[in-house]
Enzyme design. Sequence first.
Site, PDB file in Angstrom:
ATOM      1  N   MET A  30       0.808  -1.301  -0.034  1.00  0.00           N
ATOM      2  CA  MET A  30       0.121   0.003  -0.028  1.00  0.00           C
ATOM      3  C   MET A  30       0.694   1.278  -0.100  1.00  0.00           C
ATOM      4  O   MET A  30       0.371   2.413   0.317  1.00  0.00           O
ATOM      5  CB  MET A  30      -1.060  -0.088   1.305  1.00  0.00           C
ATOM      6  CG  MET A  30      -1.960  -1.139   1.224  1.00  0.00           C
ATOM      7  SD  MET A  30      -3.393  -0.972   2.082  1.00  0.00           S
ATOM      8  CE  MET A  30      -3.031  -0.671   3.772  1.00  0.00           C
ATOM      9  N   GLY A  31       2.302   1.065  -0.205  1.00  0.00           N
ATOM     10  CA  GLY A  31       3.201   2.306  -0.433  1.00  0.00           C
ATOM     11  C   GLY A  31       3.615   2.630   0.973  1.00  0.00           C
ATOM     12  O   GLY A  31       3.425   1.838   1.900  1.00  0.00           O
ATOM     13  N   HIS A  34       9.135   1.046   3.489  1.00  0.00           N
ATOM     14  CA  HIS A  34      10.172   1.246   4.283  1.00  0.00           C
ATOM     15  C   HIS A  34      11.276  -0.285   4.203  1.00  0.00           C
ATOM     16  O   HIS A  34      10.912  -0.999   3.048  1.00  0.00           O
ATOM     17  CB  HIS A  34       9.642   1.009   6.002  1.00  0.00           C
ATOM     18  CG  HIS A  34       8.666  -0.096   6.159  1.00  0.00           C
ATOM     19  ND1 HIS A  34       8.942  -1.275   6.239  1.00  0.00           N
ATOM     20  CD2 HIS A  34       7.493   0.207   6.234  1.00  0.00           C
ATOM     21  CE1 HIS A  34       8.020  -2.130   6.192  1.00  0.00           C
ATOM     22  NE2 HIS A  34       6.879  -1.174   6.620  1.00  0.00           N
ATOM     23  N   GLU A  35      11.994  -0.152   4.774  1.00  0.00           N
ATOM     24  CA  GLU A  35      13.113  -1.496   4.765  1.00  0.00           C
ATOM     25  C   GLU A  35      12.359  -2.765   4.654  1.00  0.00           C
ATOM     26  O   GLU A  35      12.875  -3.748   3.745  1.00  0.00           O
ATOM     27  CB  GLU A  35      14.137  -1.484   5.897  1.00  0.00           C
ATOM     28  CG  GLU A  35      15.521  -2.421   5.550  1.00  0.00           C
ATOM     29  CD  GLU A  35      16.000  -2.215   4.284  1.00  0.00           C
ATOM     30  OE1 GLU A  35      16.008  -1.036   3.867  1.00  0.00           O
ATOM     31  OE2 GLU A  35      16.423  -3.114   3.605  1.00  0.00           O
ATOM     32  N   GLY A  36      11.151  -3.091   5.385  1.00  0.00           N
ATOM     33  CA  GLY A  36      10.593  -4.311   5.289  1.00  0.00           C
ATOM     34  C   GLY A  36       9.983  -4.777   3.820  1.00  0.00           C
ATOM     35  O   GLY A  36      10.267  -5.748   3.472  1.00  0.00           O
ATOM     36  N   HIS A  37       9.497  -3.721   3.213  1.00  0.00           N
ATOM     37  CA  HIS A  37       9.143  -3.721   1.815  1.00  0.00           C
ATOM     38  C   HIS A  37      10.028  -4.143   0.957  1.00  0.00           C
ATOM     39  O   HIS A  37      10.104  -4.695  -0.063  1.00  0.00           O
ATOM     40  CB  HIS A  37       8.249  -2.515   1.254  1.00  0.00           C
ATOM     41  CG  HIS A  37       7.060  -2.275   2.157  1.00  0.00           C
ATOM     42  ND1 HIS A  37       6.989  -1.096   2.813  1.00  0.00           N
ATOM     43  CD2 HIS A  37       5.725  -2.842   1.852  1.00  0.00           C
ATOM     44  CE1 HIS A  37       5.829  -0.980   3.577  1.00  0.00           C
ATOM     45  NE2 HIS A  37       5.066  -1.898   3.045  1.00  0.00           N
ATOM     46  N   GLY A 147       4.937  -9.967   3.831  1.00  0.00           N
ATOM     47  CA  GLY A 147       5.801  -9.939   5.121  1.00  0.00           C
ATOM     48  C   GLY A 147       4.827 -10.699   6.118  1.00  0.00           C
ATOM     49  O   GLY A 147       3.677 -10.659   6.184  1.00  0.00           O
ATOM     50  N   ASP A 150       2.240  -9.249   9.027  1.00  0.00           N
ATOM     51  CA  ASP A 150       0.848  -9.329   8.827  1.00  0.00           C
ATOM     52  C   ASP A 150       0.528 -10.909   8.632  1.00  0.00           C
ATOM     53  O   ASP A 150       0.176 -11.410   7.645  1.00  0.00           O
ATOM     54  CB  ASP A 150       0.223  -8.549   7.666  1.00  0.00           C
ATOM     55  CG  ASP A 150       0.533  -7.298   7.963  1.00  0.00           C
ATOM     56  OD1 ASP A 150      -0.228  -6.374   8.775  1.00  0.00           O
ATOM     57  OD2 ASP A 150       1.344  -6.446   7.097  1.00  0.00           O
ATOM     58  N   SER A 190       4.526   0.944   8.272  1.00  0.00           N
ATOM     59  CA  SER A 190       4.191   2.362   7.529  1.00  0.00           C
ATOM     60  C   SER A 190       3.439   2.975   8.795  1.00  0.00           C
ATOM     61  O   SER A 190       3.604   4.223   8.526  1.00  0.00           O
ATOM     62  CB  SER A 190       3.331   2.214   6.352  1.00  0.00           C
ATOM     63  OG  SER A 190       3.942   1.413   5.526  1.00  0.00           O
TER      64      SER A 190
HETATM   65  O1  PAF Z   1      -0.025  -5.721   3.540  1.00  0.00           O
HETATM   66  C1  PAF Z   1      -0.497  -4.862   2.788  1.00  0.00           C
HETATM   67  O2  PAF Z   1       0.286  -4.031   2.632  1.00  0.00           O
HETATM   68  C2  PAF Z   1      -1.959  -4.768   2.246  1.00  0.00           C
HETATM   69  O3  PAF Z   1      -2.721  -5.322   3.077  1.00  0.00           O
HETATM   70  C3  PAF Z   1      -1.976  -5.519   0.907  1.00  0.00           C
HETATM   71  C4  PAF Z   1      -1.536  -7.219   0.955  1.00  0.00           C
HETATM   72  C5  PAF Z   1      -1.109  -4.848  -0.159  1.00  0.00           C
HETATM   73  C6  PAF Z   1      -3.401  -5.409   0.312  1.00  0.00           C
HETATM   74  O4  PAF Z   1      -3.794  -4.289   0.167  1.00  0.00           O
END
Ligand code: PAF
Length: 287
Positions: A30-31, A34-37, A147, A150, A190
Amino acid sequence: MQTVKSLQMLRTALAQLRADGATIALVPTMGALHEGHLTLVRRARESADHVVASIFVNPKQFGANEDLDAYPRQLAEDAAMLAAAGCALLWAPDAETMYPQGYATNISVAGVSDGLCGAARPGHFDGVATVVCKLFNQVQPDTAFFGEKDFQQLAVIRTMARDLDLAFPHVSAITGVPTVREADGLAMSSRNRYLSPADRTAAAALPRAMKAAIAAIEGGADVPGTLAQLQTDVLAGGFSNIDYAELADARSLAPLKQLNQAPARLLIAARIGGTRLIDNMGVNPRI
Ligand code: PAF
């Protein structure tokens, strides 16, 4: 890295990437990266020829009183970070492209969506399952990366992909990547940017208390008593309230009153200064 915002442009760009049978890994986000993404992108690069990331702040997964409008949006900055991490294509649709006028379909994954965050945020996982199903259909990746931060979301997505026979070769093509943490142990999120400096410092009480609870449970302490102590410690650390603190079976997410021979997970959601933080950690089975 190319950024595309229409389905037509996405299809054209994907066809170019897939030339010569190249494989594609998807990293949905979802934009507010951060380093996790970026760790997800790096892992994805190891598994496929090209990485496609998506950025879409999905209105369907936010409740009426949640932070949809306030959710940080920084497309240009995020795009630069994704390009530097080796992403080939950014899919960044707007809400009208994802849910055009007359959109009517909802995906609901029973059971695994019900407890924990699902109980605290009704409808949240329907929104997640719906948008992730659409992203899988739009991009048709060979693999996808999420990740473990979640953890319940990952279980919901795996169940949905299995039940709906989504185009992956196998549900194991959906990879969960361990949570990336700040130096003081706080899970990267985030939403951490909402914290005041004082709350940010205090927030490290959450992973600290979780580690102490896990050591106690693995050492044979009573589970309900340890979870009560965990809540006391988190509140004493500066959190204002706790949505849940549970030990659960790591696969089904069914609550556990005692540690058994299957892997377990400690999961918690708590608020500090108006910000809701979630975290989870593995607990070793009793053997
Ligand atoms: O984890 C997220 O950033 C969101 O829940 C996802 C998986 C992109 C769905 O909108």
